[in-house]
Design an enzyme around this catalytic site. Structure first.
Site, PDB file in Angstrom:
ATOM      1  N   GLU A 178      -0.893 -12.006  -4.927  1.00  0.00           N
ATOM      2  CA  GLU A 178       0.030 -12.619  -5.898  1.00  0.00           C
ATOM      3  C   GLU A 178      -0.734 -13.114  -7.132  1.00  0.00           C
ATOM      4  O   GLU A 178      -1.192 -14.259  -7.166  1.00  0.00           O
ATOM      5  CB  GLU A 178       0.792 -13.778  -5.267  1.00  0.00           C
ATOM      6  CG  GLU A 178       1.802 -14.409  -6.228  1.00  0.00           C
ATOM      7  CD  GLU A 178       2.537 -15.599  -5.636  1.00  0.00           C
ATOM      8  OE1 GLU A 178       3.468 -16.102  -6.316  1.00  0.00           O
ATOM      9  OE2 GLU A 178       2.195 -16.028  -4.529  1.00  0.00           O
ATOM     10  N   LYS A 220       2.926  -9.135  -4.797  1.00  0.00           N
ATOM     11  CA  LYS A 220       3.948 -10.137  -5.135  1.00  0.00           C
ATOM     12  C   LYS A 220       3.754 -10.467  -6.606  1.00  0.00           C
ATOM     13  O   LYS A 220       2.867 -11.225  -6.982  1.00  0.00           O
ATOM     14  CB  LYS A 220       3.801 -11.390  -4.277  1.00  0.00           C
ATOM     15  CG  LYS A 220       4.913 -12.416  -4.468  1.00  0.00           C
ATOM     16  CD  LYS A 220       4.742 -13.573  -3.479  1.00  0.00           C
ATOM     17  CE  LYS A 220       5.917 -14.547  -3.528  1.00  0.00           C
ATOM     18  NZ  LYS A 220       5.990 -15.307  -4.792  1.00  0.00           N
TER      19      LYS A 220
END
Length: 227
Positions: A178, A220
């Protein structure tokens, strides 16, 4: 089934059509802020009860493929003594674990952060694997501002994400990477696009250098928005 096949199978299940990943990996301090707002004391038991409410919600498995746990949570059980990991498994869901230790100030780079947590991560992954984790999450923070992000910040965070991902795959755990470009600020959507594109290009270059299999990795990503 070989090592990569297992990672690919888990990753595919995580992104099953019509389902999403639920993050219930709030730190103690984040939980405290949320609980205080509704007049609840933040204790180990109230945190456990809150997570149990989410994990045991009727029909949750039809919409959620997996949940991301905090270190405390992956060790907890329901009120009747069933481990949270086993509850998810019984519903056909996958257990994940947040493994970074938070974003700290990046030395010599005012206003920028570096996510830490690589020290001892191989051993922690082995423990989390034994506890039932099948995927993990590591969040990097990229801030847009006056003269930032710098190349040094983007590279440092991308390199850390790639090293984490390699350690995860080595253990048989699917890494969720992420690289979050924060929406805070007054930047334009064009600037956000520029920074996001550069961050992702740097990240995937680092993943390749570390030998990370993309087919067993979940990205993500943050949205491209004006500040």
């Amino acid at each position: 089934m070989d090592h990569l096949d297992i990672l690919q199978k888990i990753a595919k299940a995580m992104v099953a059509p019509g389902k999403g990943i639920l993050a219930i990996d709030e730190s103690h301090s984040t939980c405290a802020k949320r609980f205080t707002g509704v007049g609840i004391d933040c204790t180990e038991e109230t945190r456990r009860s809150y997570r149990e409410l989410l994990i045991t919600a009727p029909g949750v498995e039809y919409y959620i493929s997996g949940m991301i746990f905090f270190d405390e949570t992956i060790r907890q059980k329901t009120a009747d003594g069933k481990p949270f990991v086993d509850v998810l498994k019984s519903k056909g869901m996958i257990s994940g674990i947040k493994v970074d230790t938070g974003a700290k100030d990046l030395a010599l780079h005012p206003g920028e952060k570096i996510t830490e947590g690589l020290d001892g991560l191989r051993e922690r992954f082995m423990e989390y694997k034994a506890l039932g984790a099948q995927f993990a999450k590591w969040r990097a923070v990229i801030t847009i501002g006056d003269g930032i992000p710098t190349d040094a910040c983007i590279y440092a965070n991308a390199h850390a994400l790639a090293r984490y991902a390699a350690l995860a795959q080595e253990t048989g755990i699917v890494p969720m990477v992420e690289p979050e470009v924060l929406m805070d600020g007054n930047h334009t959507i064009e600037k956000c696009y520029e920074v996001t594109a550069k961050t992702l290009k740097t990240l995937f270059a680092q993943l390749a250098e570390q030998g990370v299999a993309l087919s067993g990795t979940i990205l993500k990503t943050s949205m491209v928005l004006p500040g």
